[in-house]
Design a protein around this motif. Structure first.
Motif, PDB file in Angstrom:
ATOM      1  N   LEU A  32      23.045   6.352  25.422  1.00  0.00           N
ATOM      2  CA  LEU A  32      23.499   5.307  26.342  1.00  0.00           C
ATOM      3  C   LEU A  32      22.646   5.269  27.606  1.00  0.00           C
ATOM      4  O   LEU A  32      22.240   4.193  28.047  1.00  0.00           O
ATOM      5  CB  LEU A  32      24.969   5.526  26.704  1.00  0.00           C
ATOM      6  N   ILE A  33      22.364   6.431  28.165  1.00  0.00           N
ATOM      7  CA  ILE A  33      21.527   6.484  29.370  1.00  0.00           C
ATOM      8  C   ILE A  33      20.150   5.889  29.072  1.00  0.00           C
ATOM      9  O   ILE A  33      19.626   5.080  29.844  1.00  0.00           O
ATOM     10  CB  ILE A  33      21.395   7.933  29.885  1.00  0.00           C
ATOM     11  N   TYR A  34      19.585   6.268  27.945  1.00  0.00           N
ATOM     12  CA  TYR A  34      18.262   5.775  27.560  1.00  0.00           C
ATOM     13  C   TYR A  34      18.286   4.262  27.347  1.00  0.00           C
ATOM     14  O   TYR A  34      17.417   3.535  27.840  1.00  0.00           O
ATOM     15  CB  TYR A  34      17.783   6.501  26.309  1.00  0.00           C
ATOM     16  N   ALA A  35      19.293   3.776  26.634  1.00  0.00           N
ATOM     17  CA  ALA A  35      19.395   2.338  26.370  1.00  0.00           C
ATOM     18  C   ALA A  35      19.553   1.550  27.669  1.00  0.00           C
ATOM     19  O   ALA A  35      18.894   0.522  27.866  1.00  0.00           O
ATOM     20  CB  ALA A  35      20.561   2.059  25.426  1.00  0.00           C
ATOM     21  N   LEU A  38      16.456   1.082  29.513  1.00  0.00           N
ATOM     22  CA  LEU A  38      15.543   0.107  28.897  1.00  0.00           C
ATOM     23  C   LEU A  38      16.083  -1.322  28.988  1.00  0.00           C
ATOM     24  O   LEU A  38      15.659  -2.201  28.250  1.00  0.00           O
ATOM     25  CB  LEU A  38      15.316   0.471  27.425  1.00  0.00           C
ATOM     26  N   ASN A  39      17.026  -1.546  29.888  1.00  0.00           N
ATOM     27  CA  ASN A  39      17.636  -2.859  30.124  1.00  0.00           C
ATOM     28  C   ASN A  39      18.578  -3.325  29.029  1.00  0.00           C
ATOM     29  O   ASN A  39      18.854  -4.507  28.927  1.00  0.00           O
ATOM     30  CB  ASN A  39      16.595  -3.931  30.418  1.00  0.00           C
ATOM     31  N   CYS A  40      19.043  -2.435  28.224  1.00  0.00           N
ATOM     32  CA  CYS A  40      20.143  -2.740  27.307  1.00  0.00           C
ATOM     33  C   CYS A  40      21.390  -2.430  28.131  1.00  0.00           C
ATOM     34  O   CYS A  40      21.992  -1.372  27.996  1.00  0.00           O
ATOM     35  CB  CYS A  40      20.048  -1.858  26.059  1.00  0.00           C
ATOM     36  N   ASN A  41      21.736  -3.355  29.041  1.00  0.00           N
ATOM     37  CA  ASN A  41      22.630  -3.015  30.135  1.00  0.00           C
ATOM     38  C   ASN A  41      23.979  -3.724  30.130  1.00  0.00           C
ATOM     39  O   ASN A  41      24.703  -3.672  31.106  1.00  0.00           O
ATOM     40  CB  ASN A  41      21.931  -3.272  31.467  1.00  0.00           C
ATOM     41  N   ARG A  42      24.323  -4.377  29.032  1.00  0.00           N
ATOM     42  CA  ARG A  42      25.627  -5.021  28.918  1.00  0.00           C
ATOM     43  C   ARG A  42      26.381  -4.391  27.768  1.00  0.00           C
ATOM     44  O   ARG A  42      25.782  -3.882  26.825  1.00  0.00           O
ATOM     45  CB  ARG A  42      25.448  -6.523  28.685  1.00  0.00           C
TER      46      ARG A  42
END
Length: 112
Positions: A32-35, A38-42
């Motif tokens: 989750l932190i990595y995603a 990488l702007n996978c933020n929703r």
């Protein structure tokens, strides 16, 4: 109701590794932190990016990461409301470790 994590404060020997694992251990938190970094933020993007995580687990882990000041939850005052997550400066300190883990995994997969 406060979130009751069994392992949050468990560290009888004052061990740095135990402290680290209490914060980001488990199956999903590092992903989750990595995603999010990488702007996978929703929420919907995170759910699509990790399809095997349940919605309830995702909700709980995002709350835990927010409580630990690793991510920040940003609510935009729109209709309908929009929520995004971003890695805090404190959480950014984990990214070099995560990138090292990622590289080790890539190297190990290539060796197989």
């Amino acid at each position: 109701m406060a979130n009751k994590r069994k392992n949050k404060d468990f560290n009888p020997n004052n061990c740095g590794v135990t402290h680290f694992l209490n914060k980001v251990g488990g199956k999903w938190k590092v992903l989750l932190i990595y995603a999010i970094s990488l702007n996978c933020n929703r929420f919907s993007l995170l759910k699509k990016g990790i399809p095997t995580i349940s919605k309830q687990t995702l909700v709980n882990l995002l709350k835990e990461l927010e409580e630990d000041n690793i991510i920040e939850r940003i609510v935009f005052p729109e209709i309908p409301p929009r929520v995004e997550y971003k890695v805090t400066p404190y959480g950014l300190s984990l990214l070099p470790l995560i990138k090292t883990i990622e590289q080790w995994g890539r190297d190990d997969m290539a060796a197989d």
